[in-house]
Design a protein around this motif. Structure first.
Motif, PDB file in Angstrom:
ATOM      1  N   THR A  41       0.859  -1.183   0.000  1.00 12.60           N
ATOM      2  CA  THR A  41       0.000   0.000   0.000  1.00 12.60           C
ATOM      3  C   THR A  41       0.903   1.244   0.000  1.00 12.60           C
ATOM      4  OG1 THR A  41      -1.927   1.041   1.023  1.00 12.60           O
ATOM      5  CG2 THR A  41      -0.256   0.196   2.528  1.00 12.60           C
ATOM      6  N   THR A  42       0.271   2.427   0.135  1.00 19.18           N
ATOM      7  CA  THR A  42       1.061   3.668   0.104  1.00 19.18           C
ATOM      8  C   THR A  42       1.309   4.174   1.526  1.00 19.18           C
ATOM      9  OG1 THR A  42      -0.820   5.165   0.093  1.00 19.18           O
ATOM     10  CG2 THR A  42      -0.070   4.340  -2.044  1.00 19.18           C
ATOM     11  N   ASN A  43       2.114   5.215   1.656  1.00 12.03           N
ATOM     12  CA  ASN A  43       2.480   5.705   2.984  1.00 12.03           C
ATOM     13  C   ASN A  43       1.591   6.842   3.491  1.00 12.03           C
ATOM     14  OD1 ASN A  43       3.510   7.593   1.187  1.00 12.03           O
ATOM     15  ND2 ASN A  43       5.264   8.093   2.472  1.00 12.03           N
ATOM     16  N   PHE A  44       0.389   6.984   2.925  1.00  9.37           N
ATOM     17  CA  PHE A  44      -0.584   7.916   3.492  1.00  9.37           C
ATOM     18  C   PHE A  44      -1.016   7.327   4.839  1.00  9.37           C
ATOM     19  CE2 PHE A  44      -5.250   9.388   3.290  1.00  9.37           C
ATOM     20  CZ  PHE A  44      -4.975  10.546   3.981  1.00  9.37           C
ATOM     21  N   SER A  45      -0.884   8.101   5.905  1.00  5.59           N
ATOM     22  CA  SER A  45      -1.128   7.572   7.259  1.00  5.59           C
ATOM     23  C   SER A  45      -2.475   6.890   7.398  1.00  5.59           C
ATOM     24  CB  SER A  45      -1.086   8.706   8.276  1.00  5.59           C
ATOM     25  OG  SER A  45       0.194   8.897   8.721  1.00  5.59           O
ATOM     26  N   LEU A  46      -3.516   7.575   6.912  1.00  2.00           N
ATOM     27  CA  LEU A  46      -4.854   7.026   7.098  1.00  2.00           C
ATOM     28  C   LEU A  46      -4.958   5.659   6.429  1.00  2.00           C
ATOM     29  CD1 LEU A  46      -7.502   7.706   8.401  1.00  2.00           C
ATOM     30  CD2 LEU A  46      -8.208   8.873   6.326  1.00  2.00           C
TER      31      LEU A  46
ATOM     32  N   THR B 298       1.191 -10.892   8.450  1.00  2.00           N
ATOM     33  CA  THR B 298       1.309 -10.291   7.110  1.00  2.00           C
ATOM     34  C   THR B 298       2.525  -9.383   7.065  1.00  2.00           C
ATOM     35  OG1 THR B 298      -1.101 -10.204   6.985  1.00  2.00           O
ATOM     36  CG2 THR B 298       0.082  -8.858   5.396  1.00  2.00           C
ATOM     37  N   TYR B 299       3.221  -9.393   5.942  1.00  2.00           N
ATOM     38  CA  TYR B 299       4.208  -8.355   5.666  1.00  2.00           C
ATOM     39  C   TYR B 299       3.466  -7.232   4.951  1.00  2.00           C
ATOM     40  CZ  TYR B 299       8.262 -11.403   6.595  1.00  2.00           C
ATOM     41  OH  TYR B 299       9.200 -12.201   7.187  1.00  2.00           O
ATOM     42  N   LEU B 300       3.527  -6.036   5.504  1.00  2.00           N
ATOM     43  CA  LEU B 300       2.876  -4.911   4.828  1.00  2.00           C
ATOM     44  C   LEU B 300       3.957  -4.009   4.242  1.00  2.00           C
ATOM     45  CD1 LEU B 300       0.267  -3.489   4.060  1.00  2.00           C
ATOM     46  CD2 LEU B 300       0.312  -2.302   6.252  1.00  2.00           C
ATOM     47  N   ALA B 301       4.026  -3.987   2.918  1.00  2.00           N
ATOM     48  CA  ALA B 301       5.026  -3.165   2.231  1.00  2.00           C
ATOM     49  C   ALA B 301       4.425  -1.783   1.999  1.00  2.00           C
ATOM     50  CB  ALA B 301       5.392  -3.812   0.905  1.00  2.00           C
ATOM     51  N   VAL B 302       4.995  -0.774   2.664  1.00  2.00           N
ATOM     52  CA  VAL B 302       4.459   0.590   2.559  1.00  2.00           C
ATOM     53  C   VAL B 302       5.405   1.404   1.675  1.00  2.00           C
ATOM     54  CG1 VAL B 302       3.883   2.666   3.852  1.00  2.00           C
ATOM     55  CG2 VAL B 302       3.289   0.425   4.763  1.00  2.00           C
ATOM     56  N   VAL B 303       4.903   1.736   0.506  1.00  2.00           N
ATOM     57  CA  VAL B 303       5.729   2.404  -0.514  1.00  2.00           C
ATOM     58  C   VAL B 303       5.627   3.932  -0.348  1.00  2.00           C
ATOM     59  CG1 VAL B 303       5.968   2.751  -3.017  1.00  2.00           C
ATOM     60  CG2 VAL B 303       5.379   0.489  -2.104  1.00  2.00           C
ATOM     61  N   ASP B 304       6.735   4.617  -0.534  1.00  2.00           N
ATOM     62  CA  ASP B 304       6.726   6.082  -0.464  1.00  2.00           C
ATOM     63  C   ASP B 304       5.983   6.651  -1.677  1.00  2.00           C
ATOM     64  OD1 ASP B 304       7.120   8.748  -0.235  1.00  2.00           O
ATOM     65  OD2 ASP B 304       9.313   8.688  -0.303  1.00  2.00           O
ATOM     66  N   ALA B 305       4.797   7.188  -1.422  1.00  2.00           N
ATOM     67  CA  ALA B 305       4.007   7.804  -2.501  1.00  2.00           C
ATOM     68  C   ALA B 305       3.723   9.254  -2.122  1.00  2.00           C
ATOM     69  CB  ALA B 305       2.718   7.021  -2.708  1.00  2.00           C
ATOM     70  N   GLU B 306       4.673   9.866  -1.445  1.00  2.00           N
ATOM     71  CA  GLU B 306       4.575  11.263  -1.004  1.00  2.00           C
ATOM     72  C   GLU B 306       3.332  11.506  -0.157  1.00  2.00           C
ATOM     73  OE1 GLU B 306       5.145  13.895  -4.306  1.00  2.00           O
ATOM     74  OE2 GLU B 306       6.989  12.867  -4.923  1.00  2.00           O
ATOM     75  N   GLY B 307       2.948  10.489   0.600  1.00  2.00           N
ATOM     76  CA  GLY B 307       1.835  10.641   1.536  1.00  2.00           C
ATOM     77  C   GLY B 307       0.459  10.621   0.894  1.00  2.00           C
ATOM     78  N   MET B 308       0.390  10.195  -0.353  1.00  2.00           N
ATOM     79  CA  MET B 308      -0.919  10.179  -1.028  1.00  2.00           C
ATOM     80  C   MET B 308      -1.603   8.829  -0.833  1.00  2.00           C
ATOM     81  SD  MET B 308      -0.306  12.131  -4.613  1.00  2.00           S
ATOM     82  CE  MET B 308       1.428  12.333  -4.845  1.00  2.00           C
ATOM     83  N   GLY B 309      -2.930   8.850  -0.907  1.00  2.00           N
ATOM     84  CA  GLY B 309      -3.699   7.607  -0.876  1.00  2.00           C
ATOM     85  C   GLY B 309      -3.485   6.835  -2.168  1.00  2.00           C
ATOM     86  N   VAL B 310      -3.981   5.589  -2.187  1.00  2.00           N
ATOM     87  CA  VAL B 310      -3.673   4.687  -3.304  1.00  2.00           C
ATOM     88  C   VAL B 310      -4.087   5.257  -4.674  1.00  2.00           C
ATOM     89  CG1 VAL B 310      -4.373   2.470  -4.298  1.00  2.00           C
ATOM     90  CG2 VAL B 310      -3.654   2.593  -1.916  1.00  2.00           C
ATOM     91  N   LEU B 311      -5.344   5.657  -4.796  1.00  2.00           N
ATOM     92  CA  LEU B 311      -5.812   6.099  -6.119  1.00  2.00           C
ATOM     93  C   LEU B 311      -5.168   7.429  -6.538  1.00  2.00           C
ATOM     94  CD1 LEU B 311      -9.594   5.186  -6.260  1.00  2.00           C
ATOM     95  CD2 LEU B 311      -7.772   4.367  -7.765  1.00  2.00           C
TER      96      LEU B 311
END
Ligand code: SF4
Length: 457
Positions: free
Chosen positions: A350-355, A371-384
């Protein structure tokens, strides 16, 4: 509003004497405008020039410090009318009321309730920060007893003292100072008693709640207070009885006057009192208006009369309104190990948006499946949003997975991508050879069923 270099230049002697270490007065003025020098470095600047510059450098809304135990909590110092113009800085302080008409045992119980009221959301602790203590009895000893008990139970809250009797406020002020209560707030200061409350506030580094019938009277009183050099003032136009529409109107006029018109007499934080009609939806609406429209302090009811849902809703709204719209709250981009992970544990991305992170992690944790949760740096944006901005796609996910080394920890290389991005399954497969790419549910709430049925752990 800050002065320009030319405006500052007009205030200087214009002799180019170089005593400030700068070749000309104009060059010096430019340095001051850019905050690279202080007007005090010019030994020939007049008192008038210094005063004008000091006033121009004040923030549009006065910053006032409250104390939560030893911690500072600022209110005011806002610079814009709408949060999208920049951001709102100092979130509305939520205060719960206690009356000295209550028996001591009830005060203790209610104060305990306030102390224990906390909520964690997206990694932040939300709670009411202040106690608003009322001298409803008019009795000095009862008021002092209320303050003493409330402080014993809640030493880490900010304190506000409300009485119609100056002598009772004075007694409490003295006792509170000896007990260690710092930067208290005193109310109500009115046209008749404000001098006494100002003296009290000066002695204890506190502030006063200035109650006026309307904006005109507010202006008159703040003009007088500014003239006397006292600025730790919180505005309560209309007092506790102001209706929602009245609060909205007054708050908007005050903020607009302060930040758009630079009217210093209106540049103070605002306190609002939640309307108590007995209807929780009306109370929520009234509170939401205050939070969104400029109240620096919102006084709610007695802790037992304030539904948890109401306080929760207002604190969540406050968190949203006071989040910088240009800087989404982010979590660290990395691989999170949720539960007792093994080499057979699947990887979700998923992305690194906190919510997003807290929703996904929360749902995974409720399932109890590691589960391994891979949190990708997307400048804090939600997935879409991140996908639309090209910050989260198959290539970026693959790069993150490869760099993280997670491939060395799992035997079955199963990577679950968010359901909303089923369209990037193919490109992710191309970018991550050797991995099985699976499409997860569209909402985090679908994870428990998905993990049970699809992942079949
Ligand atoms: Fe101008 Fe003052 Fe600097 Fe002299 S010391 S050059 S008067 S700014």
């Amino acid at each position: 509003m800050a002065l320009t270099g030319m405006q500052i230049y007009k205030l200087l002697p214009k002799t180019n004497c170089k005593d400030c270490g700068v070749p000309t007065c104009l060059a010096f003025a430019m340095k001051v405008a850019n905050k690279k020098a202080s007007i005090l470095e010019c030994p020939h600047a007049s008192d008038e020039a210094k005063e004008k510059l000091a006033v121009a450098s004040e923030p549009p809304v006065r910053e006032i410090t409250l104390k939560l135990g030893r911690e500072d909590r600022k209110i005011g110092n806002e610079t814009v009318k709408y949060r999208h113009e920049k951001t709102f800085y100092n979130p509305t302080v939520m205060a719960l009321q206690l009356s000295d008409n209550l028996p001591e045992s009830d005060v203790r119980l209610k104060a305990e309730k306030v102390k224990n009221w906390t909520l964690e959301r997206i990694g932040m602790i939300l709670e009411p920060e202040a106690l608003y203590l009322r001298n409803d009895s008019g009795d000095k000893d009862k008021f002092m007893s209320l303050v003493k008990t409330a402080y014993e139970v809640c030493p880490d809250k900010a304190f506000m003292f409300h009485s119609d009797r100056v002598e009772n406020l004075e007694a409490v002020s003295k006792m509170a100072d000896e007990m260690g209560i710092r930067n208290p707030v005193y109310g109500f200061a009115t046209k008749d008693n404000y001098r006494d409350l100002v003296e009290m506030a000066k002695k204890t580094k506190g502030s006063i709640i200035l109650k006026a019938d309307d904006l005109d009277q507010t202006y008159e009183l703040t003009t007088e207070l500014r003239f006397q050099g006292f600025k730790d003032v919180i505005l309560a136009v209309g007092g506790e009885k102001a209706e929602t529409s009245e609060k909205l109107r007054n708050n908007v006029i005050i903020r607009r006057s302060a930040v758009r018109k630079n009217i210093k007499e209106m540049g103070f934080p605002i306190i609002n009192y939640l309307a108590n009609t007995g209807d929780v939806y009306e109370a929520a609406f009234d509170g939401a208006v205050s939070v969104c429209k400029y109240a620096s302090i919102l006084v709610l009811d007695d802790p037992d009369e304030t539904p948890t849902a109401l306080l929760t809703a207002l604190l969540l709204l406050r968190q949203n309104i006071y989040t910088d719209p240009q800087k989404p709250i982010q979590v660290e981009a990395k691989i999170y190990e949720l539960g007792e992970v093994t080499s057979k544990t699947p990887v979700m991305v998923t992305t690194n948006f906190s919510l997003t992170y807290f929703l996904v992690a929360g749902e995974i944790e409720t399932t109890g499946y590691p589960t391994y949760l891979a949190v990708v740096d997307a400048e804090g944006m939600g997935v879409l949003t991140a996908w639309a901005a090209d910050k989260f796609n198959g290539e970026i996910i693959a790069e993150f997975i490869n760099k993280s080394g997670i491939g060395d920890k799992v035997e079955e290389k199963r990577l679950v991508i968010p359901g909303y991005l089923a369209n990037i399954k193919g490109e992710t497969e191309d970018a991550l050879p050797g991995w099985e790419i699976m499409v997860g549910p569209t909402e985090a709430t679908g994870l428990p069923v998905y993990m049970k049925t699809i992942l079949n752990q």
